[in-house]
Design a protein around this motif. Structure first.
Motif, short mmCIF file in Angstrom:
data_model
loop_
_atom_site.label_atom_id
_atom_site.label_comp_id
_atom_site.label_asym_id
_atom_site.label_seq_id
_atom_site.Cartn_x
_atom_site.Cartn_y
_atom_site.Cartn_z
N HIS A 82 0.90 -1.14 0.13
CA HIS A 82 -0.11 -0.06 0.04
C HIS A 82 0.81 1.26 -0.04
O HIS A 82 2.05 1.45 0.85
CB HIS A 82 -0.94 0.07 1.37
CG HIS A 82 -1.77 -0.99 1.42
ND1 HIS A 82 -3.06 -1.18 0.47
CD2 HIS A 82 -1.84 -2.19 1.86
CE1 HIS A 82 -3.57 -2.25 0.71
NE2 HIS A 82 -3.22 -2.81 1.45
N ILE A 83 0.43 2.13 -0.55
CA ILE A 83 1.16 3.46 -0.76
C ILE A 83 0.29 4.52 -0.40
O ILE A 83 -0.66 4.68 -0.91
CB ILE A 83 1.49 3.89 -2.31
CG1 ILE A 83 2.43 2.76 -2.77
CG2 ILE A 83 2.24 5.35 -2.25
CD1 ILE A 83 2.93 2.90 -4.27
N PHE A 84 0.56 5.22 0.99
CA PHE A 84 -0.43 5.93 1.64
C PHE A 84 -0.05 7.37 1.46
O PHE A 84 1.08 7.70 1.12
CB PHE A 84 -0.43 5.90 3.05
CG PHE A 84 -0.73 4.27 3.63
CD1 PHE A 84 -2.03 4.15 3.84
CD2 PHE A 84 -0.04 3.52 3.72
CE1 PHE A 84 -2.69 3.01 4.29
CE2 PHE A 84 -0.20 2.14 4.31
CZ PHE A 84 -1.50 1.99 4.65
N ARG A 85 -0.94 8.26 1.21
CA ARG A 85 -0.64 9.67 1.03
C ARG A 85 0.03 10.27 1.94
O ARG A 85 -0.27 10.09 3.12
CB ARG A 85 -2.17 10.52 0.61
CG ARG A 85 -2.01 11.83 0.26
CD ARG A 85 -3.29 12.28 -0.35
NE ARG A 85 -4.31 12.47 0.87
CZ ARG A 85 -5.35 12.75 0.85
NH1 ARG A 85 -5.78 13.05 -0.36
NH2 ARG A 85 -6.06 12.81 1.69
N SER A 86 0.76 11.15 1.76
CA SER A 86 1.57 11.77 3.01
C SER A 86 0.90 12.78 3.67
O SER A 86 -0.41 13.34 3.04
CB SER A 86 2.96 12.50 2.26
OG SER A 86 2.27 13.72 1.29
N ASP A 87 1.36 13.17 4.51
CA ASP A 87 0.35 13.81 5.54
C ASP A 87 0.12 15.33 4.98
O ASP A 87 1.30 15.69 4.56
CB ASP A 87 1.01 13.78 7.25
CG ASP A 87 0.68 12.73 7.81
OD1 ASP A 87 -0.24 11.82 7.51
OD2 ASP A 87 1.70 12.16 8.68
N PRO A 88 -0.99 16.07 5.17
CA PRO A 88 -1.10 17.42 4.76
C PRO A 88 0.03 18.26 5.69
O PRO A 88 0.26 18.16 6.88
CB PRO A 88 -2.48 17.81 4.94
CG PRO A 88 -2.93 16.74 6.11
CD PRO A 88 -2.16 15.66 5.96
N LYS A 89 0.37 19.44 4.92
CA LYS A 89 1.44 20.05 5.60
C LYS A 89 0.78 21.72 5.47
O LYS A 89 -0.06 21.95 4.76
CB LYS A 89 2.71 20.22 4.64
CG LYS A 89 3.55 18.98 4.68
CD LYS A 89 4.58 18.98 3.82
CE LYS A 89 5.56 17.68 3.87
NZ LYS A 89 6.61 17.80 3.07
#
Length: 290
Positions: A180-187
């Protein structure tokens, strides 16, 4: 003589029960198998009569462009009736394969099923020996079901048409690992953009205080307000400052699940003690103090 009469009556009763049990079984009548070639028209092609529990001696051959039609009238004993299930069962004894095709049955018991080469699995098209075609009828109730071979079926292939490749059956087993490739946390936005909007908010304080002084704001009542309702005013102002602090933490480090419980608690405090603080302000206004 009396004993002989009783024995004759008992024999007649047993015979009646036996005949009833024999009749209480599923069967069919007016059965026929018809092989219609493409373009042959009505009445063309091979047609053979089917009898219950008696298979045809000669195989029925279906060509690549032919249609196999089996028609019959289903009966429960002597009564034409629609069963719970009725189908034509094809079996390949050499490969131990079978497949069933349901009859289209009306309430009157009249049933029909049609087959072509497209309806047959690729394994049956490759069969070298005749298939066994059986009629199976069964339903709810005490009537015995019917299962008997009706005719042997030979499949005749067209040498100009290739046999379709059989699909690989589904096998349950271990599958390849899924990564699984998870989306990076919002900055947070850029510091320059954040500073610009912060200065825009701070710049509104001067006009706000100016308007408050122009409209007659009186800071001399702070001591009286704090003496009449110190807890209400302190907690109300503190909850407002706390809510602003929670928004700042949510903007910088906190996530939504950390923010919502604290924000809900501060909102309850602001509602309860804010109403009491406003009641104290209303009391001073009613007394003529501004």
């Amino acid at each position: 003589m009396r004993l002989q009469g009783l024995l004759s009556q008992a024999f007649l009763l047993v015979s009646a029960l036996t005949s009833t049990s024999v009749a209480a079984s599923w069967t069919f009548t007016d059965g026929s198998v018809n092989v219609v070639a493409k373009g042959a028209g009505v009445g063309g092609g091979l047609k053979e009569q089917l009898l219950p529990s008696k298979a045809l001696s000669k195989p029925v051959t279906i060509g690549a462009a032919d249609t196999l039609k089996v028609t019959l009238t289903v009966q429960d004993g002597k009564t034409a009736k629609r069963p719970h299930q009725a189908f034509l069962l094809l079996q390949d004894s050499s490969k131990k394969l079978d497949i069933s095709y349901p009859f289209s049955v009306k309430e009157s018991g009249k049933a029909k099923v049609e087959l072509t080469h497209k309806d047959l699995p690729a394994q049956f098209l490759r069969s070298s020996s005749p298939l066994s075609a059986s009629i199976v009828i069964a339903s709810f109730g005490s009537s015995a079901g019917y299962n008997s071979e009706a005719f042997p079926l030979t499949i005749e292939l067209d040498p100009n048409i290739p046999i379709p490749v059989a699909e690989k059956p589904v096998r349950y087993g271990k599958l390849p690992e899924i990564h699984h490739i998870f989306r990076s946390d919002p900055k947070s936005p850029n510091i320059t953009i954040s500073s610009f909007f912060l200065l825009a908010v701070v710049a509104t304080f001067s006009p706000l205080f100016g308007a408050w002084a122009y409209l007659g704001g009186n800071i001399n009542h702070i001591s009286k307000a704090m003496s009449d309702a110190p807890l209400s005013h302190a907690l109300f102002v503190g909850s407002i400052i706390g809510i602003e602090g929670v928004f700042f933490l949510y903007y910088t480090v906190w996530n939504l699940f950390q923010t919502l419980p604290v924000l809900a608690a501060l909102g309850v405090v602001a509602f309860l003690f804010g109403s009491r603080a406003l009641t104290e302000v209303q009391g001073r206004r009613l007394a003529g103090l501004r």
